[in-house]
Structures are given as structure tokens and as C-alpha cells.
Design a protein around this motif. Structure first.
Motif, PDB file in Angstrom:
ATOM      1  N   SER A  13       0.855  -1.181   0.000  1.00 14.21           N
ATOM      2  CA  SER A  13       0.000   0.000   0.000  1.00 14.21           C
ATOM      3  C   SER A  13       0.893   1.233   0.000  1.00 14.21           C
ATOM      4  CB  SER A  13      -0.900   0.029   1.239  1.00 14.21           C
ATOM      5  OG  SER A  13      -1.530   1.287   1.374  1.00 14.21           O
ATOM      6  N   GLN A  76      -7.682   1.527  -0.834  1.00 13.00           N
ATOM      7  CA  GLN A  76      -7.298   1.684   0.569  1.00 13.00           C
ATOM      8  C   GLN A  76      -8.477   1.773   1.531  1.00 13.00           C
ATOM      9  OE1 GLN A  76      -4.348   4.756   1.197  1.00 13.00           O
ATOM     10  NE2 GLN A  76      -3.174   4.155  -0.617  1.00 13.00           N
ATOM     11  N   GLU A 104      -8.563  -2.795   1.141  1.00 16.82           N
ATOM     12  CA  GLU A 104      -7.970  -2.768   2.485  1.00 16.82           C
ATOM     13  C   GLU A 104      -8.937  -2.081   3.439  1.00 16.82           C
ATOM     14  OE1 GLU A 104      -4.105  -0.749   4.740  1.00 16.82           O
ATOM     15  OE2 GLU A 104      -4.470  -0.399   2.600  1.00 16.82           O
ATOM     16  N   HIS A 107      -7.452  -0.515   8.823  1.00 21.96           N
ATOM     17  CA  HIS A 107      -6.066  -0.261   9.206  1.00 21.96           C
ATOM     18  C   HIS A 107      -6.018   0.527  10.508  1.00 21.96           C
ATOM     19  CE1 HIS A 107      -1.959   1.320   9.090  1.00 21.96           C
ATOM     20  NE2 HIS A 107      -1.681   0.317   8.278  1.00 21.96           N
ATOM     21  N   CYS A 138      -7.275  -5.457   8.244  1.00 25.23           N
ATOM     22  CA  CYS A 138      -6.134  -5.317   9.146  1.00 25.23           C
ATOM     23  C   CYS A 138      -6.574  -5.562  10.581  1.00 25.23           C
ATOM     24  CB  CYS A 138      -5.518  -3.927   9.022  1.00 25.23           C
ATOM     25  SG  CYS A 138      -4.933  -3.544   7.359  1.00 25.23           S
TER      26      CYS A 138
END
Length: 257
Positions: A13, A76, A104, A107, A138
Motif C-alpha cells: 500500500s 485503501q 484494504e 487499518h 487489518c
């Protein structure tokens, strides 16, 4: 029915570090390097992904279509709704329409800076799967401690996502101890392998029909995977892969390990 075999997986990333011009150059350089692998078949046994910022995602997807080996484009973050009055948000349906393959979510920076929770992450993961993409979620403990303490904190995060995502869909869990993100050194191999094995052994993970892969992230880079391969399926890279040659080096290491 047994789960399909897990392929190794590695990706990067760029967060918000790259300009649009640097993203284009980075991908061009990476594709050039990938055109000359040490063995013609080596990179056929590993999945590679690249997650640029949202603004360059569409052009990056176009660039990646010319890659000599498949590279999965990722985003992201996303919103949990496909459409609606959500000014400034990113639709998972539009990401899928553009050709995005991985998203993703959750995070540590999203949780800390934007107040995202296990519940909102789970909603987004469900939206990603609903639109035919793979959630990359994550997980990780906030403070450094024993393996058991880390597992206890991660279990809650994993269970929330697994409950929201269809059991037959693919899921990627990126174990990133919060205390190791941006640190000079990654978490110790014994710690990472211990936590990853415990996560894989959870009843909610074992009961899934879809493939569940576990990556390690958190100051991950070249030379690390050999010590972690008994516990994880690959690496989720950050700054140590912002140089194409270093990313390629890690790809080859994981493919050959």
C-alpha cells in the motif's frame, strides 16, 4: 468440503506517500522489473497486489493490465453502502466496476484517526464481498505484550468480520501489531507465527468454506518471510516496498521460500 489450497500472497500500500506522477513511474518500473523473472514459472505460484491512493486507482488499474504477470489492484478503503448521499465517500460498487479486486479495511490508522470500529470495518467487509471483491482486513493489538494477550485482542476483530462476510467468500487478514507499524524492526518471528497460528485455529475461521489467508504487516520487508512462513501466507508491505526493486526482491523471496 475442504477449503481450496492457499496461494502465497504479497502486496504493498502506498498510503498517501506518492504523488500521481510517482505512482505512474513506480508501476512502470515495477512492470519492467517483473518482465525478467529469475525463473519463468516462479511468479506463477504467488499472488501480487498493489494498493495506490483512490485518485490514481483508475489509471493504475489500466497500467496493471499490461503487467507480464497478474497484479491485483486494490483500494485503501470504501464506504459500506453501494450508493447514496455520502458526500466524499467511495462506493464499493464503483470500485468493482473499475476493476478493483482487493479492498484494504480497518487499518490501525483508520481506527485511530477516523474512529473506525470493528463494527464499521465489518460492514465495509460485507460490502466488499457483496461486490465480488476480496476484503483485506487489518487486525492487531495496540500494545506490545504476550502472544495470548495479542490473540485475545485480535479475536474480537476477526470474529466481527467473519460474521459479516459470507462463509464461502475469500478473506484476507493482515496481522499488523499496532506497535510495530512504522517501527525500526518488525515484530519477532515467534510472536507473529504464534498469533497467526492461533487466529487460523479459531473456530470461526476453521468453519469457513472460502479461502482465508493471513499476512503479516508492520515494518515488513525483504528478508523477513523465511522466518514467518510456518505461520503466515505472505506479507503486506509499506515503506520498505516503496522502491520497486525492494518490492520485487520480497516477491521473489516469498515465491521461492
Amino acid at each position: 468440503m475442504a477449503s481450496p489450497p492457499r496461494r502465497r500472497l504479497v502486496g504493498v500500500s502506498t498510503k498517501m506517500f506518492f504523488s500521481a506522477a510517482r505512482t505512474r513511474t513506480y508501476i512502470n518500473d515495477l512492470l519492467h522489473i517483473l518482465s525478467n523473472p529469475p525463473s519463468p514459472d516462479l511468479l506463477q505460484e504467488i499472488d501480487i497486489f498493489l494498493i495506490p491512493d483512490h485518485l490514481t486507482l483508475a489509471t493504475s488499474i489500466t497500467q496493471l493490465r499490461t503487467s507480464p504477470v497478474p497484479i491485483l489492484p486494490g483500494a485503501q478503503d470504501t464506504h459500506h453502502a453501494d450508493s447514496g448521499a455520502y458526500t466524499g465517500a467511495v462506493s464499493p460498487a464503483v470500485l468493482a466496476e473499475l476493476g478493483c479486486r482487493i479492498v484494504e479495511l480497518g487499518h490501525a490508522e483508520r481506527r485511530r484517526l477516523f474512529g473506525e470500529t470493528d463494527e464499521t470495518t465489518a460492514l465495509k467487509a460485507a460490502a466488499v464481498a457483496r461486490n465480488g471483491m476480496t476484503p483485506l482486513v487489518c487486525i492487531g493489538e495496540r500494545t506490545r505484550g504476550e502472544i495470548g494477550v495479542a490473540v485475545d485482542e485480535c479475536v474480537v476483530q476477526v470474529e466481527a468480520v467473519v460474521a459479516a462476510v459470507p462463509a464461502d467468500s475469500e478473506l484476507i487478514l493482515a496481522y499488523e501489531p499496532v506497535w510495530a507499524i512504522g517501527a525500526a524492526q518488525p515484530a519477532g518471528a515467534e510472536h507473529v507465527v504464534g498469533v497467526a497460528r492461533a487466529i487460523r485455529g479459531l473456530a470461526c475461521v476453521q468453519g469457513r468454506k472460502g479461502t482465508t489467508r493471513i499476512l503479516y504487516g508492520g515494518s515488513a520487508g525483504p528478508g523477513l518471510f523465511e522466518n514467518l512462513k510456518e505461520g503466515v501466507d505472505g506479507l503486506f508491505l509499506g515503506r520498505f516496498a516503496h522502491v520497486p526493486e525492494q518490492f520485487y526482491k520480497t516477491i521473489v523471496e516469498i515465491a521461492a521460500a
